[in-house]
Write a protein that holds these residues in place. Structure first.
Motif, short mmCIF file in Angstrom:
data_model
loop_
_atom_site.label_atom_id
_atom_site.label_comp_id
_atom_site.label_asym_id
_atom_site.label_seq_id
_atom_site.Cartn_x
_atom_site.Cartn_y
_atom_site.Cartn_z
N MET A 1 -2.90 -14.87 -11.66
CA MET A 1 -2.35 -15.46 -10.45
C MET A 1 -1.67 -14.37 -9.63
O MET A 1 -0.84 -13.63 -10.15
CB MET A 1 -1.34 -16.55 -10.86
N LYS A 2 -2.08 -14.24 -8.37
CA LYS A 2 -1.48 -13.25 -7.49
C LYS A 2 -0.60 -13.95 -6.47
O LYS A 2 -1.00 -14.95 -5.89
CB LYS A 2 -2.56 -12.43 -6.79
N LYS A 3 0.60 -13.41 -6.29
CA LYS A 3 1.56 -13.96 -5.34
C LYS A 3 2.07 -12.83 -4.45
O LYS A 3 1.92 -11.66 -4.77
CB LYS A 3 2.76 -14.58 -6.08
N TYR A 4 2.72 -13.21 -3.35
CA TYR A 4 3.25 -12.23 -2.39
C TYR A 4 4.69 -12.57 -2.02
O TYR A 4 5.05 -13.74 -1.91
CB TYR A 4 2.40 -12.23 -1.11
N ALA A 5 5.47 -11.51 -1.78
CA ALA A 5 6.85 -11.69 -1.32
C ALA A 5 6.91 -11.45 0.18
O ALA A 5 6.07 -10.74 0.75
CB ALA A 5 7.76 -10.69 -2.05
N LYS A 6 7.93 -12.00 0.83
CA LYS A 6 8.11 -11.81 2.27
C LYS A 6 8.40 -10.35 2.61
O LYS A 6 8.29 -9.94 3.76
CB LYS A 6 9.23 -12.70 2.80
N THR A 7 8.77 -9.56 1.59
CA THR A 7 9.04 -8.13 1.80
C THR A 7 7.77 -7.30 1.54
O THR A 7 7.84 -6.09 1.43
CB THR A 7 10.20 -7.67 0.90
N HIS A 8 6.61 -7.98 1.46
CA HIS A 8 5.28 -7.36 1.38
C HIS A 8 4.94 -6.70 0.04
O HIS A 8 4.14 -5.77 0.01
CB HIS A 8 5.04 -6.41 2.56
N GLU A 9 5.52 -7.20 -1.04
CA GLU A 9 5.07 -6.78 -2.36
C GLU A 9 4.09 -7.84 -2.87
O GLU A 9 4.22 -9.01 -2.57
CB GLU A 9 6.24 -6.69 -3.37
N VAL B 1 0.50 -11.88 -11.99
CA VAL B 1 1.17 -12.42 -13.17
C VAL B 1 0.17 -12.63 -14.31
O VAL B 1 -0.87 -13.26 -14.12
CB VAL B 1 1.85 -13.76 -12.82
N GLU B 2 0.51 -12.05 -15.46
CA GLU B 2 -0.27 -12.25 -16.68
C GLU B 2 0.74 -12.53 -17.80
O GLU B 2 1.43 -11.61 -18.23
CB GLU B 2 -1.10 -11.01 -17.00
N VAL C 1 3.27 -5.05 -10.04
CA VAL C 1 3.80 -5.11 -8.68
C VAL C 1 3.37 -3.89 -7.87
O VAL C 1 3.36 -2.76 -8.37
CB VAL C 1 5.36 -5.17 -8.71
N GLY C 2 3.04 -4.13 -6.61
CA GLY C 2 2.73 -3.05 -5.68
C GLY C 2 3.03 -3.53 -4.27
O GLY C 2 3.55 -4.63 -4.08
N ILE C 3 2.69 -2.71 -3.28
CA ILE C 3 2.86 -3.16 -1.90
C ILE C 3 1.52 -3.68 -1.39
O ILE C 3 0.47 -3.23 -1.82
CB ILE C 3 3.44 -2.07 -0.96
N SER D 1 -5.62 -0.43 -8.06
CA SER D 1 -5.19 0.80 -8.74
C SER D 1 -3.94 1.42 -8.12
O SER D 1 -3.33 2.32 -8.70
CB SER D 1 -6.34 1.82 -8.79
N GLY D 2 -3.52 0.93 -6.95
CA GLY D 2 -2.30 1.42 -6.31
C GLY D 2 -1.04 0.69 -6.74
O GLY D 2 -0.02 0.80 -6.08
N TRP D 3 -1.11 -0.03 -7.88
CA TRP D 3 0.10 -0.72 -8.37
C TRP D 3 1.20 0.30 -8.60
O TRP D 3 0.96 1.47 -8.88
CB TRP D 3 -0.21 -1.52 -9.64
N ILE D 4 2.47 -0.16 -8.50
CA ILE D 4 3.61 0.75 -8.64
C ILE D 4 4.29 0.61 -9.99
O ILE D 4 4.58 1.59 -10.65
CB ILE D 4 4.61 0.55 -7.48
N PHE D 5 4.57 -0.65 -10.40
CA PHE D 5 5.20 -0.83 -11.71
C PHE D 5 4.82 -2.16 -12.33
O PHE D 5 4.34 -3.06 -11.66
CB PHE D 5 6.73 -0.70 -11.62
N LYS D 6 5.03 -2.23 -13.65
CA LYS D 6 4.85 -3.48 -14.39
C LYS D 6 6.20 -3.87 -14.92
O LYS D 6 7.00 -3.02 -15.33
CB LYS D 6 3.85 -3.30 -15.54
#
Length: 124
Positions: free
Chosen positions: A1-9, A13-14, A20-22, A92-97
């Motif tokens: 499941m992919k979700k988005y934040a209002k701050t563009h991240e 979810v697994e 998490v990435g931008i 592949s541009g994810w930043i952190f888990k």
């Protein structure tokens, strides 16, 4: 499941782990990314907190925690190739888990359709 934040991240979810990435929208507005400040593994974070930053030729932009929890892993490949975020922001541009502590916080995030509308309204 992919979700988005209002701050563009974006958040993938697994189980109780979130990658998490931008968003692609965010990287397009930043332009060519030249540096990514990675967060510290093991750090406890709170939703909404500034976690790290992404620097482009145009500007530096903070990356915010979309959920509360603990940093499990960072994408060290971004040290050598920060432009990966430009070419593949949402894979592949994810930043952190992170391991998140409150599944109810997911309810505050948008699905892809809601996020698309949010970006269109931001452009207007």
């Amino acid at each position: 499941m992919k979700k988005y934040a209002k701050t563009h991240e974006w958040v993938l979810v697994e189980g109780n782990v979130a990658t998490v990435g931008i968003s692609n929208y965010a990287q397009e507005h930043l332009g060519d990314i030249v540096y990514v400040e990675l967060p510290e593994v093991g750090k406890e974070i709170s939703k909404g907190e500034t976690i790290c930053s992404v620097e482009s030729v145009k500007a530096a932009s903070d990356v915010y925690a979309p959920l509360s929890g603990k940093i499990l892993e960072v994408n060290e490949e971004l040290d050598a190739a920060p432009e990966t975020i430009n070419s593949d922001a949402e894979k592949s541009g994810w930043i952190f888990k992170m391991e998140f502590s409150d599944p109810a916080e997911l309810d505050g995030l948008m699905d892809e359709e809601e996020y698309k509308k949010f970006c269109e309204e931001e452009e207007a």
